[in-house]
Design a protein around this motif. Structure first.
Motif, PDB file in Angstrom:
ATOM      1  N   ASP A   1      -5.262  -2.135   4.841  1.00 29.65           N
ATOM      2  CA  ASP A   1      -5.440  -0.694   4.653  1.00 29.65           C
ATOM      3  C   ASP A   1      -6.864  -0.295   5.012  1.00 29.65           C
ATOM      4  OD1 ASP A   1      -6.874  -0.515   1.651  1.00 29.65           O
ATOM      5  OD2 ASP A   1      -5.458  -2.186   1.858  1.00 29.65           O
TER       6      ASP A   1
ATOM      7  N   ALA B   1       0.860  -1.174   0.000  1.00 27.21           N
ATOM      8  CA  ALA B   1       0.000   0.000   0.000  1.00 27.21           C
ATOM      9  C   ALA B   1       0.903   1.233   0.000  1.00 27.21           C
ATOM     10  CB  ALA B   1      -0.894   0.007   1.226  1.00 27.21           C
TER      11      ALA B   1
ATOM     12  N   SER C   1      -4.475   1.377  -1.958  1.00 32.26           N
ATOM     13  CA  SER C   1      -4.199  -0.016  -1.616  1.00 32.26           C
ATOM     14  C   SER C   1      -3.263  -0.637  -2.641  1.00 32.26           C
ATOM     15  CB  SER C   1      -5.510  -0.801  -1.552  1.00 32.26           C
ATOM     16  OG  SER C   1      -6.144  -0.800  -2.831  1.00 32.26           O
ATOM     17  N   TRP C   2      -2.748  -1.820  -2.312  1.00 27.92           N
ATOM     18  CA  TRP C   2      -1.777  -2.459  -3.192  1.00 27.92           C
ATOM     19  C   TRP C   2      -2.367  -2.722  -4.585  1.00 27.92           C
ATOM     20  CZ3 TRP C   2      -2.716  -7.167  -5.436  1.00 27.92           C
ATOM     21  CH2 TRP C   2      -3.765  -7.923  -4.901  1.00 27.92           C
TER      22      TRP C   2
ATOM     23  N   SER D   1      -8.689   0.581  -3.647  1.00 24.46           N
ATOM     24  CA  SER D   1      -9.173   1.482  -2.594  1.00 24.46           C
ATOM     25  C   SER D   1      -8.271   2.709  -2.536  1.00 24.46           C
ATOM     26  CB  SER D   1      -9.163   0.783  -1.237  1.00 24.46           C
ATOM     27  OG  SER D   1     -10.043  -0.323  -1.222  1.00 24.46           O
TER      28      SER D   1
END
Length: 128
Positions: free
Chosen positions: A104, A33, A52-53, A57
């Protein structure tokens, strides 16, 4: 070990735009992230945005919501921060950061302690 390098900062007039980039070396960012923080003189480092990764998100500070957009290109190992409608109060050194583990959420991504790696920062100055 991950090395992060920010670029794209500079001097811009109020109302203008800049796009910051954060390039990584050492490891792929695809499982991290990523966040952007900023620090103005005499102030604490504050959260700006995170992703996010997977990129599924995104999170924003209220002060930048609707003006800034965070994105990532895992193939290029790079994260971006598009900043529009810049204001003088956006003036700060902007840092990118990578978080290796954890889930996250708005609570975790806003905390500097959650991140494992940091870049050196890039200066953004917005003139009125």
């Amino acid at each position: 070990q991950v090395q992060l390098g920010e670029s794209g900062g500079g001097l811009v007039q109020a109302g203008g735009s800049l796009r910051l980039s954060c390039a990584a070396s050492g490891r792929t960012l695809s499982s991290y992230a990523m966040g952007w923080f900023r620090q103005a003189p005499g102030k604490e480092r504050e959260f700006v945005a995170a992703i996010s990764w997977s990129g599924g998100s995104t999170y924003y500070a209220n002060s930048v919501k609707g003006r800034f957009t965070i994105s990532r290109d895992n193939a290029k190992n790079t994260v971006y921060l598009q900043m529009n409608s810049l204001k003088p109060e956006d003036t700060a050194v902007y840092y990118c950061a990578a978080a290796r583990t954890g889930v996250d959420t708005m609570l975790t991504v806003t905390s500097t302690a959650w991140y494992d790696y940091w870049g050196q920062g890039t200066q953004v100055t917005v003139s009125s």
